[in-house]
Motif scaffolding. Structure first.
Motif, short mmCIF file in Angstrom:
data_model
loop_
_atom_site.label_atom_id
_atom_site.label_comp_id
_atom_site.label_asym_id
_atom_site.label_seq_id
_atom_site.Cartn_x
_atom_site.Cartn_y
_atom_site.Cartn_z
N THR A 54 0.82 -1.22 0.00
CA THR A 54 0.00 0.00 0.00
C THR A 54 0.85 1.27 0.00
O THR A 54 0.35 2.35 -0.27
CB THR A 54 -0.91 0.04 1.25
N GLY A 55 2.15 1.13 0.35
CA GLY A 55 2.97 2.34 0.40
C GLY A 55 4.46 2.02 0.43
O GLY A 55 4.87 0.89 0.71
N VAL A 56 5.27 3.03 0.10
CA VAL A 56 6.73 2.91 0.19
C VAL A 56 7.22 3.99 1.15
O VAL A 56 6.91 5.18 0.97
CB VAL A 56 7.39 3.10 -1.20
N VAL A 57 7.95 3.56 2.17
CA VAL A 57 8.47 4.51 3.16
C VAL A 57 9.82 5.02 2.65
O VAL A 57 10.73 4.23 2.37
CB VAL A 57 8.64 3.84 4.54
N VAL A 58 9.93 6.34 2.53
CA VAL A 58 11.14 6.95 1.99
C VAL A 58 11.74 7.88 3.05
O VAL A 58 11.02 8.69 3.64
CB VAL A 58 10.80 7.76 0.71
N ARG A 59 13.06 7.74 3.25
CA ARG A 59 13.74 8.66 4.17
C ARG A 59 14.40 9.75 3.34
O ARG A 59 15.17 9.46 2.42
CB ARG A 59 14.79 7.90 4.97
N ARG A 60 14.07 10.99 3.64
CA ARG A 60 14.64 12.07 2.84
C ARG A 60 15.00 13.26 3.73
O ARG A 60 14.53 13.37 4.86
CB ARG A 60 13.67 12.50 1.75
N GLU A 61 15.84 14.13 3.16
CA GLU A 61 16.24 15.35 3.87
C GLU A 61 15.34 16.48 3.38
O GLU A 61 15.16 16.65 2.18
CB GLU A 61 17.68 15.73 3.51
N ALA A 62 14.80 17.24 4.31
CA ALA A 62 14.03 18.43 3.93
C ALA A 62 14.41 19.55 4.88
O ALA A 62 14.24 19.40 6.10
CB ALA A 62 12.53 18.14 3.99
N ASN A 63 14.94 20.63 4.34
CA ASN A 63 15.38 21.78 5.15
C ASN A 63 16.33 21.36 6.27
O ASN A 63 16.18 21.79 7.41
CB ASN A 63 14.17 22.52 5.73
N GLY A 64 17.26 20.48 5.95
CA GLY A 64 18.26 20.06 6.94
C GLY A 64 17.74 19.05 7.95
O GLY A 64 18.45 18.65 8.87
N VAL A 65 16.49 18.63 7.81
CA VAL A 65 15.91 17.67 8.76
C VAL A 65 15.63 16.36 8.02
O VAL A 65 15.15 16.38 6.88
CB VAL A 65 14.58 18.23 9.34
N THR A 66 15.96 15.22 8.66
CA THR A 66 15.64 13.94 8.04
C THR A 66 14.22 13.55 8.42
O THR A 66 13.85 13.58 9.59
CB THR A 66 16.62 12.85 8.54
N GLU A 67 13.44 13.18 7.41
CA GLU A 67 12.06 12.79 7.70
C GLU A 67 11.70 11.54 6.92
O GLU A 67 12.32 11.23 5.90
CB GLU A 67 11.09 13.93 7.34
N ALA A 68 10.71 10.81 7.42
CA ALA A 68 10.22 9.63 6.69
C ALA A 68 8.84 9.96 6.14
O ALA A 68 7.98 10.46 6.87
CB ALA A 68 10.14 8.44 7.63
#
Ligand SMILES: Cc1cc2nc3c(=O)[nH]c(=O)nc-3n(C[C@H](O)[C@H](O)[C@H](O)COP(=O)(O)OP(=O)(O)OC[C@H]3O[C@@H](n4cnc5c(N)ncnc54)[C@H](O)[C@@H]3O)c2cc1C
Length: 389
Positions: free
Chosen positions: A182-196
């Motif tokens: 149902t979904g793919v969990v992606v870890r990414r950087e946004a504005n210097g913060v790591t988020e999933a």
């Protein structure tokens, strides 16, 4: 079952970008369906950005299971180049290809390179006379491109579609309900913060090149990981710009002179930008976790430079040649010895395109086209039955 609503493709190398491109180009793709490319580093960060770009079709180059795919894909390269001015955008052109043996003049008399084709005089001004040259492919069966520019172009064309997106981040896990993804969990950087973030997904395409085996294990478990076992083999390349003008040739060289040790068989491609690309030297380093951490072996680069020196004086620095690039990347090596193209067994809505080893650039567009057709429930343009995962 109807068409999927949310297609997620992991890996923006030539296979992933081609799959996305042919999906959004297909008029049968439903208007509301989304196509999302997930790339851990940047577009063409792996071998698709650093490969030689030699293209060939025919049974003398390809194993039986991939001959049809290679033929279809070779033709797609030409069609793409015609459609988007690939000659100027990514250096596409038909070329002549030779095998050449370089040896001391005395030694050369005794060499039989054992090919039935007639031997010819060196067809280029830049290959020295102490070489024996045999034609291996003509302009109808061999061509070239600059893979990084082609891959980036396919991605850019994909992103013109209103429902297509590129997410820079690492795919870490999948979410499931009743055995369906149902979904793919992606870890990414946004504005210097790591988020999933969890991207909605009911159709997943794994196109992670040499990371495919690890990714499949991480996302879908060890059993699927074993069935999609592709790992990485390090290979180096250098790009040199000589002062002289070059010809439209690829040369598979065998060098037995200049005090070099055995096994000097670089592939040498003249590129339309006036450079020579040389590759063929393996390296000792295991596959790094991500494409932005690819190491280079100075020993491997030294060997390539020695081969360049033995090959032709136009590549000598004292003759004005300049080193433009020294680099490494990883061949996607399939444990079973042939690529994986098709639907993954035992899980709903998962597809794979990978393990193309030394032929991923020529076979990339065809692989993407075939996977897009399979997802849309269409007959495939190439026979890939021997490549089913
Ligand atoms: C030195 C060299 C020369 C070559 N020359 C030629 C040639 O002349 N002709 C030819 O046909 N082939 C050639 N090849 C082979 C060709 O380059 C490869 O087969 C092809 O590029 C593989 O493409 P790919 O899309 O499968 O993988 P890749 O290009 O490796 O792309 C995979 C992508 O997946 C991403 N990724 C991995 N894991 C994740 C994750 N968890 N989340 C998000 N993204 C992820 C990576 O960052 C990467 O960008 C050469 C290869 C090498 C090494």
């Amino acid at each position: 079952m109807g068409q999927p609503h949310h297609i997620v493709i992991i890996g923006a190398g030539i296979v992933g970008c081609s799959t996305a491109y042919f999906l959004v180009q297909n008029e049968l793709l439903q208007e509301e369906t989304t196509v999302t490319l997930v790339e851990g580093t940047e577009v063409a960060a792996g071998a698709s950005g650093y490969a030689g770009g030699f293209l060939a079709k025919g049974a003398e180059w390809h194993r039986p299971e991939t001959v049809d795919l290679s033929q279809v894909s070779f033709d797609l390269h030409r069609e793409l180049a015609e459609r988007y001015a690939g000659e100027t955008k990514w250096g596409y052109r038909a070329i002549e290809t030779y095998v050449s043996v370089h040896s001391s003049p005395a030694h050369l008399q005794n060499i039989d390179i054992n090919l039935s084709l007639p031997k010819v005089q060196s067809p280029t001004h830049w290959l020295p006379h102490t070489s024996r040259v045999v034609p291996k492919g003509d302009m109808s069966s061999t061509a070239q491109c600059m893979p990084m520019f082609l891959t980036k172009h396919l991605c850019a064309e994909t992103l013109r579609h209103p429902n297509a997106a590129l997410v820079i981040g690492r795919a870490m896990a999948v979410t499931e309900k009743n055995g369906a993804i149902t979904g793919v969990v992606v870890r990414r950087e946004a504005n210097g913060v790591t988020e999933a973030v969890t991207l909605p997904c009911d159709c997943l395409v794994l196109a992670a090149g040499p990371w495919l085996g690890k990714l499949a294990t991480q996302l879908l478990g060890p059993e699927v990981g074993r069935s999609l076992d592709v790992s990485g083999s390090q290979a180096h390349s250098i790009v040199i710009k000589p002062k002289e003008d070059l010809t439209a040739h690829a040369v598979f060289a065998k060098i037995e002179m200049g005090g070099l040790p055995d096994e000097n068989e670089p592939e040498v491609y003249c590129r339309p930008d006036g450079t020579i690309y040389m590759c063929g030297t393996a390296g000792p380093d295991p596959l790094p976790a991500t494409a932005d951490k690819i190491p280079v072996s100075h020993e491997a680069l030294k060997k390539l430079h020695s081969e360049a020196r033995a090959l032709t004086p136009i590549l000598w620095s004292e003759n004005g040649a300049q080193v433009v690039m020294e680099q490494a990347c990883y061949l996607p090596r399939p444990a079973r010895g042939r690529p994986l193209v098709g639907k993954v067994k035992g899980i709903q809505g998962v597809w794979v395109g990978g393990g193309h080893d030394v032929w991923g650039i020529v076979q990339g567009p065809g692989t993407g086209k075939v996977i897009s057709e399979m997802i849309l429930g269409l007959e495939t343009s190439a026979d890939v039955t021997g490549l089913a995962p």
